[in-house]
Design an enzyme around this catalytic site. Sequence first.
Site, PDB file in Angstrom:
ATOM      1  N   ASP A 104       2.075  -1.125  11.855  1.00 57.11           N
ATOM      2  CA  ASP A 104       0.674  -1.590  11.358  1.00 57.11           C
ATOM      3  C   ASP A 104       0.414  -2.909  11.528  1.00 57.11           C
ATOM      4  OD1 ASP A 104       0.325   0.913  10.261  1.00 57.11           O
ATOM      5  OD2 ASP A 104       1.195   0.051   8.420  1.00 57.11           O
TER       6      ASP A 104
ATOM      7  N   GLY B  88      -5.018   7.881   5.498  1.00 54.36           N
ATOM      8  CA  GLY B  88      -4.271   8.819   6.228  1.00 54.36           C
ATOM      9  C   GLY B  88      -2.871   9.083   5.298  1.00 54.36           C
TER      10      GLY B  88
ATOM     11  N   LYS C  49       0.656  -1.203  -0.008  1.00 55.58           N
ATOM     12  CA  LYS C  49      -0.143   0.119   0.045  1.00 55.58           C
ATOM     13  C   LYS C  49       0.888   1.203   0.152  1.00 55.58           C
ATOM     14  CE  LYS C  49      -2.880   0.530   3.660  1.00 55.58           C
ATOM     15  NZ  LYS C  49      -2.499   1.861   4.242  1.00 55.58           N
TER      16      LYS C  49
END
Length: 436
Positions: A319, A98, A25
């Site tokens: 994460d 974000g 990502k």
Amino acid sequence: MSERLDWTSLPARALRGEIVVPGDKSISHRAIMLSALADGVSRITGFLEGEDTRATARIFGQMGVCIDAPAAGERVVHGAGLRGLRAPEGVLDCANSGTAMRLLCGVLAGQAFDSTMTGDASLSKRPMRRVTDPLARMGAVIETGSDGTPPLRVRGGRPLRGIDYASPIASAQVKSAVLLAGLYAGGETRVSESRPTRDYTERMLAAFGWPIAFAPGRARLSGGHALHAVDIDVPADFSSAAFFIVAATIVPGSELTLRGVGMNPRRTGLLHVLRLMGANIAEERRHEAGGESVADLVVRYAALRGIEVPEEHVADMIDEFPALFVAAACAEGTTTIRGAAELRVKESDRIAVMAAGLRALGIRIEETPDGAVVEGGTLRGGTVESHGDHRCAMSFAIAGAVANAPVTIRDCANVATSFPGFVELANGCGLALRAA
Ligand code: S3P
């Protein structure tokens, strides 16, 4: 957010076989951004077809960048050049992301036009002063909503100047926003961080030919150069792999291979921590692809023991804590997490959400301001709330695999932000996830 979606995760059989998780990502966002600002045509392969990264692509489309999608996971970006973006029509919707909003602050601060960024309910609660404050020191004018939250209104046409910024938060998004503004700034921009964070912005700027000096925890560049199109091969996302690494570790009899996983050392803290807990994870075929180190991971079931998670690994696995909470719940003894207060301002308050969910499944867990103390035990069935947080939803799905009765997980639609196809991939290798 798409419509409401709940899952039930049933006790699983052993995880077996080989899987490839979707593209990274962080790299996918940056690939779109830098190729949009480059001169020439860049080809991206392995692009994450998630809602977050598609939001970034859509936003550059709104600013006049032509982005073709010849196939799933592929983008051809016709770069507009550093100063070639056009004033967008309407607001720029960053959805749940974000990364999109914070990095775009840096890019938009350098444009000649005004722009407004919004996000979904979760993003609208997240702190933005961590980027707007340093950018203001560079000369940017960005108005936030009350409490420093979105929407953000970025005023264009402000000359930017380089700064020397010692970031008080270990955040790749903050570092990246300042560096991206630095492309448009007069003089040199320097960033140093309290702990080194993922360095994809630095590495990719270098790949696009922008002169930049960087080492773990610091970077510097000057404005006034150009980005030159390159082709980018995005590796599989370690953070998506993490759910399967933990699942194969905790489900007895498992042996699962994950192919081509990105192994950037600023992302793989979870591997160190799981190994300290007793996990059996082998790395095979380590090689370079697209300028990043990748490897196949072979994960076999192992009995875990609780540990004190070394704080030096926290930024490198920021994460992965939702998945680690589940590993800790399955370990023998106590796992203590400290120095992870950032988890409270992610897509949800991940300490509170994981603690509440695991408690509902029978685990003793004490929250602290910057972490938690988890007593390993037996997971039982029940219903848990993901609070629309993709990583919490996937972590609870893994917990359901080892619980002694079905686990229902509420509010899972946002899994599509980072991991399209999660359910199919999970069911294909031994998990049992159903729509509730
Ligand atoms: C990201 C940085 C991290 C991470 C996020 C992606 C990035 O956020 O949690 O998922 O791509 O730069 P912070 O910068 O807030 O730590």
